[in-house]
Each structure stands twice: as C-alpha cells, then as structure tokens.
Design an enzyme around this catalytic site. Structure first.
Site, PDB file in Angstrom:
ATOM      1  N   HIS B 135       0.867  -1.175   0.000  1.00 39.38           N
ATOM      2  CA  HIS B 135       0.000   0.000   0.000  1.00 39.38           C
ATOM      3  C   HIS B 135       0.909   1.233   0.000  1.00 39.38           C
ATOM      4  CE1 HIS B 135      -2.813   2.961   1.774  1.00 39.38           C
ATOM      5  NE2 HIS B 135      -3.796   2.134   1.483  1.00 39.38           N
ATOM      6  N   ASP B 212       3.105  -4.760   7.853  1.00 43.65           N
ATOM      7  CA  ASP B 212       1.885  -3.973   7.716  1.00 43.65           C
ATOM      8  C   ASP B 212       0.716  -4.943   7.902  1.00 43.65           C
ATOM      9  OD1 ASP B 212      -0.429  -2.783   6.806  1.00 43.65           O
ATOM     10  OD2 ASP B 212       0.444  -1.987   4.959  1.00 43.65           O
ATOM     11  N   GLN B 215      -4.377  -5.531   6.747  1.00 45.22           N
ATOM     12  CA  GLN B 215      -5.324  -6.476   6.149  1.00 45.22           C
ATOM     13  C   GLN B 215      -5.237  -7.866   6.780  1.00 45.22           C
ATOM     14  OE1 GLN B 215      -7.608  -5.501   4.053  1.00 45.22           O
ATOM     15  NE2 GLN B 215      -6.804  -3.511   3.441  1.00 45.22           N
ATOM     16  N   LYS B 238     -10.705  -1.083  10.214  1.00 48.37           N
ATOM     17  CA  LYS B 238     -10.906  -2.244   9.342  1.00 48.37           C
ATOM     18  C   LYS B 238     -11.293  -3.478  10.158  1.00 48.37           C
ATOM     19  CE  LYS B 238      -7.350  -0.747   6.017  1.00 48.37           C
ATOM     20  NZ  LYS B 238      -8.093  -0.033   4.988  1.00 48.37           N
ATOM     21  N   CYS B 378      -4.798   2.589  -3.686  1.00 49.42           N
ATOM     22  CA  CYS B 378      -3.562   3.087  -3.055  1.00 49.42           C
ATOM     23  C   CYS B 378      -2.415   2.116  -3.272  1.00 49.42           C
ATOM     24  CB  CYS B 378      -3.759   3.362  -1.563  1.00 49.42           C
ATOM     25  SG  CYS B 378      -4.791   4.776  -1.241  1.00 49.42           S
TER      26      CYS B 378
END
Lengths: 159, 423
Positions: B135, B212, B215, B238, B378
């Site tokens: 991202h 990261d 997700q 999220k 993104c």
C-alpha cells in the site's frame, strides 16, 4: 429484466455510451501545434489532447488515453465540439462545460446540444472529475499555445 | 439457493443471521427495495452495535482526560484506556501491553517507525527493502526517508500471479539490509505474503522486520511472537472499531531506544525551558490527548472478534472467498487477478470486467446497492505491474453471505448487458 433506475439513465445517456463505444477523433496526431496531458489520479483516468491550429482555428484535434466511459465519452464529444471552432470559442466551450458541471444547468451555447447529455453527471459528485478531465486538458493545451505562440517554427519541440 | 450454496452455508463456522443483527447498517435500503450488499471491507469494515454502545457509554458515563487526574472520572477513563491496550496486546499476542502504541491508523504507525527508528538508526547507504505489492503507506514514508537520509530503498517484485518473487527476495535481502517492511496481505489483490519465508531471510541478515498488518489483523489469527517480526502496524477501522484509532506493536528494547514521534504533553518526564526528558514507553509515543473513546471502543471491537474466534473468522472468509472465486469466475467477461486458491488470499478479490472500466462497474453496481471499491486501491505499483489503470475489488468480512456474492455476480451480468459488451 427490470429497467435500470432512472438515476443511472441520467448518467449513462445513450449518446454517451455511443461515444464511449465509438470514440471520435481518438487517434494520434503527427505534428500538433499544441498538446497537453491530463490525469485524474483518484481513478487513473488519463486524457491527452493534441491540437492543430491554423488561422486562429482548431483545424484538427485528436485525443488519446484511457479511462471510464464518462471521461472518454466526454473527451470524444469535446473534440467534436471544438473541431473547426476558433480558439476563443473552444475556450468558451471549456468554461461553459465546467459551469454546467458546477451548476447542473443547461448552457446556452451554439453546438452544445449533444454535450448537454453529460449534464446528468453533475448529480454524481464522484464522476464530475471524470467528465471535466478532457475539457481541462483542452484548456491546458490552449494555454500552452500562448507560450510558443510567437515561435511557430519551434512548436514540434514543445510537445 | 443451489445445492453448492447450501453446502457452503452449512460449512460456515458461525451463525451469520445472528452476526448480521449486530450490524443495523446491513439492513439499510440503499435504493428502494434494494438492501445494502457491503463488499468494501478492505477499505473499512462496518461496526457492530456493541462497539458503538461502548463508545457511547464512554462519552456518556466515563468521559474525562486520562493520566495524572485525581478525580474519579479521570481514573476511570485512564483504566478503560489502559484496559483496551491490554486487550489489543493479547489479541496479537504481544508479550507486554506497553509495547502497543496507540496511533491514528496503520499509516501513522509506519510513519512512526520511519521517523523514530529510521531517522535515528539508519545511515546513508543502509538498505530498506519493501515489496511491489505494498500500500502507498508502506512505500511513501520510506521514499521520504531515502530522500532525506540517503537510505537505499529496494523492492521485491510481484510475479504475474500476484505473489512475491521469493528468488529475487533472496538476492535483494543482504548484509546491508537494515529493515524489511512488508505487508501481510496485499490490499489490492488479497495475496497473503509468505512471511514464513521472508522474515527468516531478513533475520538471517540481521535486519529488522516491519509487518503492515492492516489487512491481516482484522481477518486472521495474528501472533507477533510466532511471526518473529519487530514492528506490526494495524488499524481499528478495518476490524469493527472506530476511525482514527490504530496500533503499532514493537519490541520493548526497540521502543526504548527509539526517539519520540511527536513532542508535547503526556510524552515527557520533565520539561524545563532548557530541555526535556522523555516519559517511558508507551507514553513517549503518545503526545497530546489521545483518542481515548476510540481506544476504548476498539477494545470492544476486539472483544467481539475474540468471541467469534479468529480461526472461525478466517475459516468463514476462506469459504466466502472460495465461493466468490468460483461464482465470479463463471460470470462472462470477468477476469480475476491474484492467486486462484482462496487459501492463498485474504477475503479480497480484484477483478476486471471485459470492455467496462472499473469505475463504471462500480457505478452500476451501486444502483444495485452493491458496494465495491474501484480504482488503484492506493497501490499504483500493483496496477502498473498488472498493466491496468484500475481494478474493481470486492472484499469480505464476518457478516458477508453467499447470497450477497450471488447478488454481486448477477449485478455484474447486468453491467455487461448495460454497456452492451455481451448480448
């Protein structure tokens, strides 16, 4: 199958889909007098506009790029409108188009009848940028013309 | 409902009807007679009433500024805030609650590492390795650091199937590598990164690893100790939580060695007009009044997910994704990007519909009350690698059903018809 909601028909008028499927003046130009590239970074739409000027008129115009139906149809319709008109008239058209996107009002401009089909886009805030891209790029191309206007022989290197 | 559909429904690990009752927004009629089908969960999830109630309760009954207060409300607010930190730490199996720093979102967590660790410990010529599927939030901070400090930024490229080129990774991760910053799951394609391969490669070279987790933390069991990473950034919105609250986990010795991120109140030990000293971790990284209500509500969101069980959350997403891969694969003109097997993906499917720009796909789906995302997500380098300007992306979460996947598929067939691509 049920009919699409009318809101959608407002956005995707038949003439818009026609220009999307069969874009006019969608080609490359060998030696334009002026040109500009426009991009809509939010959705990745790109439009290039190339113009051949003679005697203060748009002798020929071509567009390229890729994007959604609204951005590409608007570009196609823009080229049809601009072709053969004076630089002044082309600029007036670009301003009228942006006025139409801001207000959603019809524009009283000769030759603008087809373009009025894009007026429904004004109701879709997220799509106004798509429709406006070609017209802003047109303005940019015509503005670029102002710089080298005295040096016509150098136009090719200004691409 | 088809037989397969019923089979899938029976295999789902929890009671979807009960879960859906916790999300009133899912009953909303977006257009007359058309109830919302929310498939934009990779962008942000919906929120259960339990989380919303917790946030309301905080503002209604316990609201005060935290830390140093002597009055009852301030002590309650501080306790609730710190309890939320403990719940979140347990959720990702952090060894110590103080190792979880509250941030605004994943982006802020990564920027914190680039600023507070990167600017202090990286020298000119040191290498940071990222990947092509990141991202923008895990690309841009490192480009900024490169431009400021002369750090060398390298990346592991993506293969055509959306996975990372691990052979290339073995070459690019070397003795000069000081940090590998990599996503656990690609937000654009859903590909699950082989952290089990990449993290040992980095560690063997003495490099630190930032994951990261934007997700992954919301969608599957995440154990920072088992992963063997050094930093993990994630976000609340999220994973059923509010916007404006997220977390960064890092090993305590790193946090202690790092410089503060922002300067101001709450992050100091002493201040004179000449100089200041820093508070202990985590306060050192939480300058100013934090998002107290957001943190407390995120704690409630974590409770909700833990009650379902993250193994069950993952199992449900694999089932839904597997069903959607087959169902969308049958829609004429649809091409799906990324790995073909649901097990290799998060609950994300990026696709294109022949002859129709993703932006138009999304627009027409909206008239069917089907919410997906269209654009570059993104992740412009991913779009460039696939040679597409944009994709359409459907992404799933705990409340999504096979019927909703069917509604997406039927609506896509209508999109094709509408644009006259197929008769």
């Amino acid at each position: 199958m049920t009919n699409e909601p009318s809101l959608l028909d407002d956005l995707y008028r038949e003439i818009i889909l026609d220009h999307y499927r069969t874009p006019r003046n969608h080609q490359e130009m060998e030696a334009p007098t002026c040109s500009a590239e426009g991009a809509n970074p939010l959705c990745g739409d790109t439009v290039t506009v190339s113009i051949l000027l003679a005697d203060g008129r748009v002798q020929d115009i071509a567009f390229g790029g890729q994007g959604c139906s609204i951005s590409q149809a608007s570009a196609s319709m823009m080229t049809e409108y601009v072709k053969g008109r004076t630089v002044q008239e082309a600029g007036d058209g670009a301003r009228a188009f942006q006025q139409m996107m801001t207000t959603g009002e019809p524009q009283d401009l000769e030759g603008f009848d087809d373009i009025d089909a894009l007026r429904g886009v004004a109701k879709f805030a997220a799509r106004v940028k798509c429709a406006s891209l070609a017209w802003k790029t047109l303005e940019q191309a015509l503005d670029g013309r102002a710089e080298p206007v005295t040096t016509d022989e150098r136009t090719e290197s200004n691409d | 409902m088809t037989q397969t559909d019923m089979d899938v429904q029976q295999r789902l690990p929890f009671d979807l009807d009960r879960i859906r009752r916790d999300f009133p927004i899912l009953k909303r009629e977006i257009h007359p007679g058309k109830t919302l089908v929310y498939l934009d969960n990779a962008a942000t999830s919906q929120r259960p009433v339990q989380m919303i109630a917790e946030m309301t309760r905080f503002y209604r009954d316990h609201n005060a500024n935290i830390h140093r207060g002597v009055h009852t409300l301030s002590i309650e607010a501080t306790d609730l805030y710190e309890q939320a930190r403990q719940r979140i730490a347990r959720f990702i199996n952090a060894p110590r609650a103080e190792e979880v720093i509250f941030t605004r979102n994943t982006t802020e967590g990564i920027n914190l590492v680039a600023h507070s660790w990167g600017r202090k410990f990286l020298q000119e010529g040191d290498e940071v390795v990222i990947t092509e599927v990141e991202h923008h939030s895990n690309i841009v901070p490192w480009q900024m650091l490169r431009d400021e400090r002369g750090v060398v930024l390298k990346y592991i490229p993506m293969l055509p199937d959306g996975t990372l080129d691990l052979d290339y990774a073995r070459q690019v991760i070397g003795p000069r590598t000081k940090l590998l910053a990599v996503t656990a799951v690609s937000n654009a394609l859903g590909t699950i990164t082989r952290l089990d391969e990449l993290i040992p490669m980095a560690r063997a070279q003495g490099a630190l690893v930032l994951v990261d987790g934007a997700q992954s933390v919301p969608h599957m069991p995440v154990d920072v100790q088992a992963l063997g990473c050094d930093f993990m950034a994630f976000t609340g919105h999220k994973m059923l939580g509010p916007t404006g609250i997220g977390g960064l986990w890092a090993r305590m010795e790193l946090l202690e060695a790092m410089d503060p991120f922002l300067g101001g109140g709450d992050m100091i030990l002493t201040v004179t007009m000449a100089q200041s000293t820093w508070a202990d971790v985590p306060a050192k990284f939480e300058a100013g009044t934090p998002n107290v209500a957001g943190a407390v509500a995120l704690g409630a969101a974590v409770d909700y997910l833990e009650a379902l069980g993250m193994d069950a959350v993952r199992a449900h997403e694999v089932e839904i994704t597997d069903y959607a891969l087959r169902r969308l694969g049958d829609v004429p003109g649809v091409s799906i990007f990324g790995p073909p097997q649901a097990q290799d993906r998060g609950g994300v499917i990026s696709f294109e519909l022949e002859g129709v720009h993703p932006h138009d796909v999304g627009q027409v789906l909206d008239t069917h009350a089907v919410a997906i995302r269209t654009g570059h997500h993104c992740a412009q380098p991913v779009m460039a690698a696939l040679s597409v300007p944009a994709t359409a992306r459907a992404s799933f979460y705990i409340y999504n059903t096979t019927e909703e996947v069917d509604r997406l598929a039927v609506a896509l067939e209508e999109v094709s018809r509408f644009f006259g691509v197929r008769a």
